[in-house]
Design a protein around this motif. Sequence first.
Motif, PDB file in Angstrom:
ATOM      1  N   GLU A   1       0.561   5.971  11.008  1.00 38.76           N
ATOM      2  CA  GLU A   1       0.110   4.778  11.736  1.00 38.76           C
ATOM      3  C   GLU A   1      -0.492   5.253  13.017  1.00 38.76           C
ATOM      4  O   GLU A   1      -1.264   4.762  13.657  1.00 38.76           O
ATOM      5  CB  GLU A   1       1.294   3.856  12.022  1.00 38.76           C
ATOM      6  CG  GLU A   1       1.846   3.193  10.795  1.00 38.76           C
ATOM      7  CD  GLU A   1       1.264   1.828  10.500  1.00 38.76           C
ATOM      8  OE1 GLU A   1       0.649   1.228  11.379  1.00 38.76           O
ATOM      9  OE2 GLU A   1       1.416   1.379   9.373  1.00 38.76           O
TER      10      GLU A   1
ATOM     11  N   LEU B   1       0.707  -8.205   3.723  1.00 39.04           N
ATOM     12  CA  LEU B   1       1.154  -6.886   3.266  1.00 39.04           C
ATOM     13  C   LEU B   1       1.178  -5.891   4.428  1.00 39.04           C
ATOM     14  O   LEU B   1       2.097  -5.081   4.542  1.00 39.04           O
ATOM     15  CB  LEU B   1       0.235  -6.373   2.156  1.00 39.04           C
ATOM     16  CG  LEU B   1       0.558  -5.005   1.565  1.00 39.04           C
ATOM     17  CD1 LEU B   1       1.894  -5.051   0.842  1.00 39.04           C
ATOM     18  CD2 LEU B   1      -0.531  -4.557   0.624  1.00 39.04           C
TER      19      LEU B   1
ATOM     20  N   THR C   1      -0.279   1.518   6.441  1.00 39.22           N
ATOM     21  CA  THR C   1      -0.313   2.726   5.618  1.00 39.22           C
ATOM     22  C   THR C   1      -0.257   2.353   4.139  1.00 39.22           C
ATOM     23  O   THR C   1      -0.938   2.955   3.316  1.00 39.22           O
ATOM     24  CB  THR C   1       0.857   3.670   5.948  1.00 39.22           C
ATOM     25  OG1 THR C   1       2.086   2.972   5.806  1.00 39.22           O
ATOM     26  CG2 THR C   1       0.746   4.203   7.355  1.00 39.22           C
ATOM     27  N   GLU C   2       0.548   1.344   3.791  1.00 42.24           N
ATOM     28  CA  GLU C   2       0.641   0.913   2.392  1.00 42.24           C
ATOM     29  C   GLU C   2      -0.646   0.236   1.937  1.00 42.24           C
ATOM     30  O   GLU C   2      -1.081   0.424   0.804  1.00 42.24           O
ATOM     31  CB  GLU C   2       1.832  -0.033   2.204  1.00 42.24           C
ATOM     32  CG  GLU C   2       2.044  -0.479   0.777  1.00 42.24           C
ATOM     33  CD  GLU C   2       2.343   0.659  -0.187  1.00 42.24           C
ATOM     34  OE1 GLU C   2       2.055   0.493  -1.393  1.00 42.24           O
ATOM     35  OE2 GLU C   2       2.854   1.700   0.244  1.00 42.24           O
TER      36      GLU C   2
ATOM     37  N   ARG D   1       4.212  -6.678   6.479  1.00 43.62           N
ATOM     38  CA  ARG D   1       5.470  -6.425   5.783  1.00 43.62           C
ATOM     39  C   ARG D   1       5.744  -4.940   5.592  1.00 43.62           C
ATOM     40  O   ARG D   1       6.832  -4.448   5.884  1.00 43.62           O
ATOM     41  CB  ARG D   1       5.436  -7.129   4.416  1.00 43.62           C
ATOM     42  CG  ARG D   1       6.761  -7.152   3.693  1.00 43.62           C
ATOM     43  CD  ARG D   1       6.711  -8.082   2.497  1.00 43.62           C
ATOM     44  NE  ARG D   1       5.806  -7.626   1.472  1.00 43.62           N
ATOM     45  CZ  ARG D   1       6.151  -6.784   0.487  1.00 43.62           C
ATOM     46  NH1 ARG D   1       7.372  -6.315   0.417  1.00 43.62           N
ATOM     47  NH2 ARG D   1       5.267  -6.435  -0.416  1.00 43.62           N
ATOM     48  N   LEU D   2       4.750  -4.197   5.094  1.00 42.39           N
ATOM     49  CA  LEU D   2       4.949  -2.777   4.777  1.00 42.39           C
ATOM     50  C   LEU D   2       4.153  -1.830   5.663  1.00 42.39           C
ATOM     51  O   LEU D   2       4.273  -0.617   5.525  1.00 42.39           O
ATOM     52  CB  LEU D   2       4.579  -2.517   3.304  1.00 42.39           C
ATOM     53  CG  LEU D   2       5.442  -3.205   2.261  1.00 42.39           C
ATOM     54  CD1 LEU D   2       4.902  -2.931   0.872  1.00 42.39           C
ATOM     55  CD2 LEU D   2       6.884  -2.759   2.355  1.00 42.39           C
ATOM     56  N   GLY D   3       3.294  -2.364   6.520  1.00 43.63           N
ATOM     57  CA  GLY D   3       2.484  -1.522   7.385  1.00 43.63           C
ATOM     58  C   GLY D   3       1.125  -1.234   6.769  1.00 43.63           C
ATOM     59  O   GLY D   3       0.930  -1.350   5.547  1.00 43.63           O
TER      60      GLY D   3
ATOM     61  N   ARG E   1      -2.856   1.784  -1.176  1.00 48.56           N
ATOM     62  CA  ARG E   1      -3.268   1.005  -2.345  1.00 48.56           C
ATOM     63  C   ARG E   1      -4.783   0.970  -2.486  1.00 48.56           C
ATOM     64  O   ARG E   1      -5.311   0.976  -3.592  1.00 48.56           O
ATOM     65  CB  ARG E   1      -2.725  -0.417  -2.243  1.00 48.56           C
ATOM     66  CG  ARG E   1      -1.233  -0.496  -2.437  1.00 48.56           C
ATOM     67  CD  ARG E   1      -0.764  -1.922  -2.436  1.00 48.56           C
ATOM     68  NE  ARG E   1       0.696  -2.005  -2.476  1.00 48.56           N
ATOM     69  CZ  ARG E   1       1.356  -3.132  -2.678  1.00 48.56           C
ATOM     70  NH1 ARG E   1       0.700  -4.262  -2.843  1.00 48.56           N
ATOM     71  NH2 ARG E   1       2.664  -3.131  -2.689  1.00 48.56           N
TER      72      ARG E   1
END
Length: 120
Positions: free
Chosen positions: A120, A85, A92-93, A88-90, A97
């Motif tokens: 980031e 994850l 920060t994601e 894929r999304l960095g 979450r």
Amino acid sequence: MNTTTENRIVEIDAAGRRLGKVATEVAVILMGKDQPDFAKNTIAPVTVKVANLAKMDIPEKKKGEIYQSYSGYPGGRNEETLEHLGERLGYTEVFRRTVKGMLPKNKLQAELMKHLELSE
């Protein structure tokens, strides 16, 4: 009598710190639990800015942690590891979450997340 509350800004540097420790600190500040006028049913006038999320210390054991999502349809459950994850999304994601999971599951959760700014 006119009472106004100023929106205070809290800046946190996540470089070299553990994911859970920083996320817990951010969740407490977003809920307003660090202030003497804390109330569960109000949104604290605070904006939290977190920097250097790519430089966080994430141990190898936690990189295998599974994040799940479910679409609601049969066979609609998706799994991926924290490391995948993050690629894929960095990160920060991943952090978003993690903090969202620590906030109360009520109507204020989405409003509290709007007060979180990540970089980031």
